[in-house]
Design a protein around this motif. Structure first.
Motif, mmCIF file in Angstrom:
data_model
loop_
_atom_site.group_PDB
_atom_site.id
_atom_site.type_symbol
_atom_site.label_atom_id
_atom_site.label_comp_id
_atom_site.label_asym_id
_atom_site.label_seq_id
_atom_site.Cartn_x
_atom_site.Cartn_y
_atom_site.Cartn_z
ATOM 1 N N LYS A 270 0.109 7.471 -4.339
ATOM 2 C CA LYS A 270 -0.461 8.594 -5.087
ATOM 3 C C LYS A 270 -1.736 8.111 -5.783
ATOM 4 O O LYS A 270 -1.707 7.128 -6.510
ATOM 5 C CB LYS A 270 0.535 9.129 -6.096
ATOM 6 N N THR A 271 -2.847 8.807 -5.548
ATOM 7 C CA THR A 271 -4.126 8.476 -6.168
ATOM 8 C C THR A 271 -4.668 9.712 -6.872
ATOM 9 O O THR A 271 -4.061 10.785 -6.826
ATOM 10 C CB THR A 271 -5.147 8.007 -5.110
ATOM 11 N N GLN A 272 -5.834 9.572 -7.467
ATOM 12 C CA GLN A 272 -6.449 10.721 -8.136
ATOM 13 C C GLN A 272 -6.898 11.786 -7.149
ATOM 14 O O GLN A 272 -7.131 12.926 -7.517
ATOM 15 C CB GLN A 272 -7.643 10.264 -8.971
ATOM 16 N N TYR A 273 -7.019 11.431 -5.870
ATOM 17 C CA TYR A 273 -7.457 12.378 -4.850
ATOM 18 C C TYR A 273 -6.302 13.115 -4.187
ATOM 19 O O TYR A 273 -6.502 14.114 -3.524
ATOM 20 C CB TYR A 273 -8.275 11.656 -3.781
ATOM 21 N N GLY A 274 -5.104 12.601 -4.315
ATOM 22 C CA GLY A 274 -3.927 13.177 -3.674
ATOM 23 C C GLY A 274 -3.004 12.066 -3.217
ATOM 24 O O GLY A 274 -3.125 10.933 -3.656
ATOM 25 N N SER A 275 -2.089 12.361 -2.317
ATOM 26 C CA SER A 275 -1.196 11.349 -1.760
ATOM 27 C C SER A 275 -1.822 10.798 -0.488
ATOM 28 O O SER A 275 -2.115 11.544 0.436
ATOM 29 C CB SER A 275 0.169 11.948 -1.443
ATOM 30 N N GLU A 276 -2.040 9.483 -0.450
ATOM 31 C CA GLU A 276 -2.610 8.832 0.715
ATOM 32 C C GLU A 276 -1.477 8.223 1.529
ATOM 33 O O GLU A 276 -0.632 7.525 0.997
ATOM 34 C CB GLU A 276 -3.616 7.764 0.303
ATOM 35 N N VAL A 277 -1.454 8.516 2.824
ATOM 36 C CA VAL A 277 -0.402 8.044 3.712
ATOM 37 C C VAL A 277 -0.998 7.010 4.652
ATOM 38 O O VAL A 277 -1.892 7.320 5.448
ATOM 39 C CB VAL A 277 0.214 9.212 4.527
ATOM 40 N N TYR A 278 -0.523 5.767 4.550
ATOM 41 C CA TYR A 278 -0.983 4.679 5.415
ATOM 42 C C TYR A 278 0.099 4.386 6.440
ATOM 43 O O TYR A 278 1.250 4.183 6.090
ATOM 44 C CB TYR A 278 -1.279 3.420 4.597
ATOM 45 N N VAL A 279 -0.286 4.352 7.709
ATOM 46 C CA VAL A 279 0.647 4.106 8.800
ATOM 47 C C VAL A 279 0.342 2.748 9.407
ATOM 48 O O VAL A 279 -0.811 2.456 9.722
ATOM 49 C CB VAL A 279 0.531 5.208 9.871
ATOM 50 N N ASP A 280 1.357 1.901 9.550
ATOM 51 C CA ASP A 280 1.173 0.590 10.172
ATOM 52 C C ASP A 280 1.029 0.757 11.672
ATOM 53 O O ASP A 280 2.009 0.742 12.407
ATOM 54 C CB ASP A 280 2.361 -0.334 9.865
#
Length: 67
Positions: free
Chosen positions: A10-20
């Motif tokens: 969760k960041t100030q821009y929204g939820s960032e989803v990182y995929v391996d």
């Protein structure tokens, strides 16, 4: 995309989803030490999905560096 292995931050821009996944990570550059910059530096580009409130996801790429 294997969503079970995804990391959600969760960041100030929204939820960032990182995929391996290898296709989402690109090596950009490697800098060896020089006289005016005596450190190693590596840069790579990571693709991720940005989930914003009341909007669909957006795929973005950002360059990160380690020194």
């Amino acid at each position: 995309m294997n969503t079970v292995d995804a990391k959600i931050i969760k960041t100030q821009y929204g939820s960032e989803v990182y995929v391996d996944d290898v296709e989402h990570i690109n090596f950009k550059s490697l800098h060896a030490p020089k006289v005016n910059m005596p450190l190693y530096r590596i840069e790579f580009e990571i693709g991720y999905f940005l989930l914003k409130e009341h909007r669909y996801y957006e795929y973005e790429k950002t360059i990160f560096g380690l020194q």
